[in-house]
Scaffold this motif. Structure first.
Motif, PDB file in Angstrom:
ATOM      1  N   PRO A 192       0.631  -1.140  -0.210  1.00 17.06           N
ATOM      2  CA  PRO A 192       0.121   0.110   0.113  1.00 17.06           C
ATOM      3  C   PRO A 192       0.986   1.256  -0.004  1.00 17.06           C
ATOM      4  N   ASP A 193       2.037   1.144   0.570  1.00 14.91           N
ATOM      5  CA  ASP A 193       2.831   2.450   0.537  1.00 14.91           C
ATOM      6  C   ASP A 193       3.206   3.005  -0.791  1.00 14.91           C
ATOM      7  N   GLU A 196       0.012   4.527  -2.362  1.00 12.11           N
ATOM      8  CA  GLU A 196      -0.317   5.680  -1.647  1.00 12.11           C
ATOM      9  C   GLU A 196       0.578   6.921  -1.991  1.00 12.11           C
ATOM     10  N   GLU A 200      -0.564  10.143  -4.125  1.00 16.68           N
ATOM     11  CA  GLU A 200      -0.213  11.429  -3.561  1.00 16.68           C
ATOM     12  C   GLU A 200       0.520  12.330  -4.886  1.00 16.68           C
ATOM     13  N   LEU A 215      -5.645   4.747  -5.131  1.00 16.45           N
ATOM     14  CA  LEU A 215      -5.990   4.674  -3.621  1.00 16.45           C
ATOM     15  C   LEU A 215      -6.990   3.388  -3.390  1.00 16.45           C
ATOM     16  N   THR A 218      -5.777   0.164  -1.978  1.00 22.23           N
ATOM     17  CA  THR A 218      -5.043   0.315  -0.646  1.00 22.23           C
ATOM     18  C   THR A 218      -6.151   0.059   0.328  1.00 22.23           C
ATOM     19  N   ASN A 225      -8.154   0.655   6.736  1.00 24.83           N
ATOM     20  CA  ASN A 225      -7.803   1.924   5.997  1.00 24.83           C
ATOM     21  C   ASN A 225      -8.634   2.784   5.972  1.00 24.83           C
ATOM     22  N   ALA A 228      -7.975   5.980   3.723  1.00 23.34           N
ATOM     23  CA  ALA A 228      -8.105   5.675   2.186  1.00 23.34           C
ATOM     24  C   ALA A 228      -9.503   5.963   1.793  1.00 23.34           C
ATOM     25  N   LYS A 231     -10.390   9.578   2.034  1.00 28.91           N
ATOM     26  CA  LYS A 231      -9.749  10.523   1.057  1.00 28.91           C
ATOM     27  C   LYS A 231     -10.411  10.052  -0.374  1.00 28.91           C
TER      28      LYS A 231
END
Length: 503
Positions: A192-193, A196, A200, A215, A218, A225, A228, A231
């Motif tokens: 997920p890093d 993400e 961004e 996104l 994730t 999460n 997420a 967002k």
């Protein structure tokens, strides 16, 4: 005194019976245990065989249920855990596979296949530290293991790639970071890093669509999460997709109904959704005034997000045009067109308002612009053709103008206008020959206007840009016989004697 001698003889005899019963039970168990074990093992083998067959047939869920039973029947069999893990992986349930792989390794530490598989899963998750331990353990037992060597090289590449991507992000080279992260996501698709960070970067470049695509996965790659989901909801909301925004923020609240940030956003989105849904329901029911009120309320609810102001203005334009309020419609539609110049429906609605306002040239121009934007839209094609006919017709005889009424006048208003003008232009009211001829001409036009506009079929033809009394529009060019609502020969001479039929 010997043990038990102080107790009564009954208690002593009871103890002896219990001892005898326990001895007998042990004998029976010794006799039956091999049979019970054999029966249990046969059942486990049956589950494993069924699991293999179902797996070969691609029926993963059914195969998994049999492996569950096999694990329960023999929780010390490392191979059964490994096989169940492979099914989890085939189903995309890597988080469920990891405990089974770890259990298989715990039961058999030198089981290299399980270590290699666990290392692969950890690498795809971006967990390079633990993945490295598994690959190195495999190579320690088998230094020439090619797959372990290759995966260890990929792991090193991933670490370097992520370092480069973060460095590019720190120096605000977002496009460069996105390019670098392509490789990182390829190596570790379950990390997920990486996704993400790339999301961004897309956000900072203004590409909301790509940010959403990164996104969304994730939300499943992390156990909780909420960030997420929130967002995603905010992104969809900003794009004007309020229904999708509501769905995403609801997922956040499913994870924690007391999340204050998600709940505050949820209330805002739900209120707007409710207002817009009610407005559209009013439009479908042709309750245009109520719809306008709801759209205005929606703009007050969310004045900061431009897309909702644009949408609401466009729909108010539509409602005003449909409710035959041309002047207001033209004003609002012009504002809607300024905000969204490529909106075909705004151009269509303003064109219809221009038609109602008898500004046919402008109606034609709007329909032409709409056609340039969407050349396949049949409604636009038909509207343009009708507006062009009306423009041509307006340069000839306009029955609405003859009677001095609006195009949306009802039959009662038409009759009233006709009576007033017929009395005003009655030829007997004039003395000189020239005045009588002018009155005769006007009277004929007034009578023709009344005939066309009070007949639904003829009026529909006229509103579509065709004059039903024009000989050019008649089949075969034979003309249309005139039926006047008064008894006189308008082309004769001498005194006029009119008998009006006002019904």
């Amino acid at each position: 005194m010997e043990p038990g001698r102080g107790a009564g003889p009954g208690l002593w005899r009871c103890g002896r019976r219990l001892l005898w019963a326990a001895s007998l039970l042990c004998v029976l168990l010794d006799l039956q245990l091999p049979g019970l074990l054999a029966s249990g093992q046969a059942e486990i083998e049956s589950h494993l065989e069924m699991g293999r067959k179902l797996l070969a047939a691609g029926q993963l869920a059914e195969a998994l249920s049999h492996y569950h039973s096999a694990v329960e029947g023999d929780p010390k069999n490392y191979l059964t855990y490994y096989k169940r893990a492979t099914i989890y992986l085939a189903m995309g349930k890597f988080r469920s596979a990891l405990p089974d792989l770890s259990k298989a390794i715990e039961l058999k530490p030198d089981f290299l296949a399980a270590r290699l598989q666990r290392g692969n899963v950890l690498l795809k998750q971006g967990n390079t530290e633990q993945a490295k331990q598994d690959f190195e353990a495999v190579l320690q037992s088998d230094p020439g293991h090619k797959e372990a060597q290759a995966q260890l090289a990929r792991l090193t590449e991933l670490e370097v790639t992520m370092q480069e991507a973060r460095a590019a992000y720190q120096r605000t080279d977002y496009a460069g970071a996105i390019g670098i992260l392509e490789r990182a996501v390829e190596i570790s698709p379950w990390d997920p890093d990486a996704k993400e960070l790339r999301a961004e970067c897309h956000l900072l470049l203004g590409d909301y669509g790509q940010a959403i695509l990164d996104l969304k996965p994730t939300t499943k790659l992390r156990a909780d999460n909420r960030a997420a989901f929130l967002k995603l909801s905010q992104l969809y909301y900003g794009l004007g997709e309020h229904e999708e925004a509501l769905g995403q923020v609801r997922e956040c609240l499913k994870l924690d109904q007391d999340d204050k940030t998600c709940f505050a956003h949820y209330k805002q989105v739900k209120k707007l959704c409710k207002q817009l849904a009610a407005a559209e329901e009013h439009v479908r029911a042709q309750r245009y005034e109520e719809a306008i009120d709801k759209y205005k309320a929606a703009m007050k609810t969310e004045p900061q997000v431009e897309v909702y102001v644009v949408k609401a203005t466009a729909r108010i334009c539509h409602c005003l045009s449909k409710s035959k309020r041309p002047q207001e419609a033209i004003e609002v539609c012009t504002e809607a067109h300024r905000r969204d110049p490529r909106n075909v429906f705004v151009l269509r609605d303003r064109a219809e308002a221009y038609v109602l306002n008898e500004e046919f040239q402008r109606a034609v121009e709007d329909y032409q612009e709409a056609k340039e934007l969407d050349g396949e839209n049949e409604e636009v094609k038909e509207g343009l053709e009708r507006a062009q006919k009306l423009l041509k017709q307006s340069r000839k005889r306009d029955y609405y103008k003859i009677l001095g009424i609006r195009r949306n006048a009802n039959k009662q208003e038409i009759i009233k206008a006709y009576r007033k003008l017929a009395q005003q232009w009655h030829p007997d009211n004039f003395q000189s020959e020239d005045e009588k001829k002018e009155a005769e001409r006007k009277f004929i036009d007034i009578a023709a206007a009344k005939e066309v506009l009070t007949d639904p079929d003829m009026r529909q033809k006229f509103d579509s840009g065709e004059d039903p009394l024009d000989p050019e529009n008649q089949q075969g060019g034979g003309g249309h016989p005139q039926h006047w609502p008064f008894e006189f020969n308008p082309f004769g001479s001498g005194n006029f004697h009119f008998k009006f039929h006002f019904n």
